[in-house]
Design an enzyme around this catalytic site. Structure first.
Site, PDB file in Angstrom:
ATOM      1  N   PRO A  43      25.188  -0.313   6.930  1.00 12.18           N
ATOM      2  CA  PRO A  43      26.013   0.439   6.161  1.00 12.18           C
ATOM      3  C   PRO A  43      25.851   2.094   6.777  1.00 12.18           C
ATOM      4  CG  PRO A  43      24.498   0.016   4.782  1.00 12.18           C
ATOM      5  CD  PRO A  43      24.048  -0.817   6.007  1.00 12.18           C
ATOM      6  N   TYR A  97      12.030 -11.028   9.564  1.00 13.06           N
ATOM      7  CA  TYR A  97      11.798  -9.628   9.679  1.00 13.06           C
ATOM      8  C   TYR A  97      10.240  -9.420   9.610  1.00 13.06           C
ATOM      9  CZ  TYR A  97      16.454  -8.444   8.060  1.00 13.06           C
ATOM     10  OH  TYR A  97      17.762  -8.259   8.108  1.00 13.06           O
ATOM     11  N   PRO A 145      22.031   5.964  13.441  1.00 11.99           N
ATOM     12  CA  PRO A 145      22.528   6.432  12.278  1.00 11.99           C
ATOM     13  C   PRO A 145      24.102   6.974  12.682  1.00 11.99           C
ATOM     14  CG  PRO A 145      20.326   7.029  12.311  1.00 11.99           C
ATOM     15  CD  PRO A 145      20.418   6.406  13.665  1.00 11.99           C
ATOM     16  N   GLY A 197      22.483   1.885  11.160  1.00 14.03           N
ATOM     17  CA  GLY A 197      21.533   1.083  11.514  1.00 14.03           C
ATOM     18  C   GLY A 197      20.817   1.784  12.500  1.00 14.03           C
ATOM     19  N   PHE A 198      20.200   1.077  13.656  1.00 16.30           N
ATOM     20  CA  PHE A 198      19.339   1.624  14.401  1.00 16.30           C
ATOM     21  C   PHE A 198      19.672   3.173  15.064  1.00 16.30           C
ATOM     22  CE2 PHE A 198      18.458  -2.790  15.118  1.00 16.30           C
ATOM     23  CZ  PHE A 198      17.131  -2.631  14.220  1.00 16.30           C
TER      24      PHE A 198
END
Length: 289
Positions: free
Chosen positions: A214, A63, A220, A217-218
């Site tokens: 959850p 990351y 929503p 991610g990228f």
């Protein structure tokens, strides 16, 4: 009892941790690449998470790369004894920010040492191997060579526990024949429920399941049903999505990520959100529509 305690606890490796944790991916720059726009905000959200009772942080040295681990170290080192830091290996970043496989024994050993150095740790609590046979979803294929390498690093005392990410149930079964598997980290949320059977099988064996993305991610989660349930309960759609995951199974550990202290507090508040049966029935239709 603090708010986060209401989410309950579950075992991860040799630790019992709060089921509501924190994912550090969003602490890096756009596309999880490069430095954050506001480094102080990134430091603040980590410190606020631990102050609120978060004792499970998920990260990876790819990351950034290196960015999130360096920020975690700056914000929290020396770490509280109760804090479990879980990291991932198996990928690397291209110069253009692309996600590339890095699964040879030499690359895995290097990645473990990179995580140790940048987190300033002598041993890593849990290292997940992130399968990259297809970067976007699990694909069957043997992971024996990679898990054998991680099992050897565990015997050498560099990592305590091994986990798997982006894997099929067959790969989980193969992995458990090579070494103990502490957790599985796959894509799962209200709208993506391909792992329903896997979650139940792991729960029966006391193995943690950690859904990544959850909240979508990228992209929503967006659903009229989700928004409607949230409005009825006086909560945000994201709080409802997290509360549904907490109710899904006791072995589900959550790692929602954010770079905002305000959003962090909203996520933690999901621990005390009660979902009536009618709401659960409505939410269960989202993945089928």
């Amino acid at each position: 009892m603090s708010i986060i305690d209401k989410a309950g606890t579950f075992k991860l490796g040799d630790r019992t941790i709060n089921r509501l944790g924190y994912g550090a991916m969003q602490l890096a720059g756009p596309g999880v690449f490069g430095p954050p726009k506001d480094r102080k905000a990134a430091l603040d959200v980590l410190r606020a998470a631990v102050a609120a009772g978060v004792n499970h942080i998920d990260t990876s040295d790819f990351y950034g790369p290196h960015v999130t681990n360096e920020i975690i170290r700056e914000a929290l080192h020396p770490y509280p004894d109760s804090l479990a830091i879980v990291t991932k290996v198996g990928a690397r970043r291209g110069a253009d920010g692309s996600w590339l496989p890095a699964a040879s024994p030499e690359e895995l050993v290097r990645a473990v040492h990179d995580n140790l150095r940048n987190l300033r740790l002598d041993v890593l609590d849990v290292v997940n191997f992130r399968a990259m046979l297809d970067p976007h979803h699990p694909v069957d294929g043997s992971l024996e060579a990679q898990l054998t390498t991680l099992a050897d690093l565990r015997r050498r005392g560099l990592i305590k526990h091994v986990g798997l990410s982006n894997v099929t149930l067959g790969q989980v079964e193969e992995g458990r024949k090579i070494c103990d598997i502490a957790c599985i980290q796959n894509l799962y949320n209200l709208a993506h429920r391909a792992d329903d059977a896997m979650i139940d099988e792991l729960a029966a064996d006391g193995i943690a399941y950690v859904p990544f993305f959850p909240l979508g991610g990228f992209s929503p989660l967006q659903s009229a049903t989700l928004s409607g349930v949230a409005a009825e309960l006086g909560a945000t759609p994201m709080q409802v999505a997290l509360a549904w995951l907490l109710r899904r199974s006791p072995n589900v550990l959550l790692i929602p990520g954010t770079s905002s202290v305000t959003h962090l507090r909203e996520n933690i508040a999901a621990a005390e959100l009660e979902l009536p049966s009618a709401a659960i029935s409505a939410l269960d239709t989202i993945a089928k529509t």
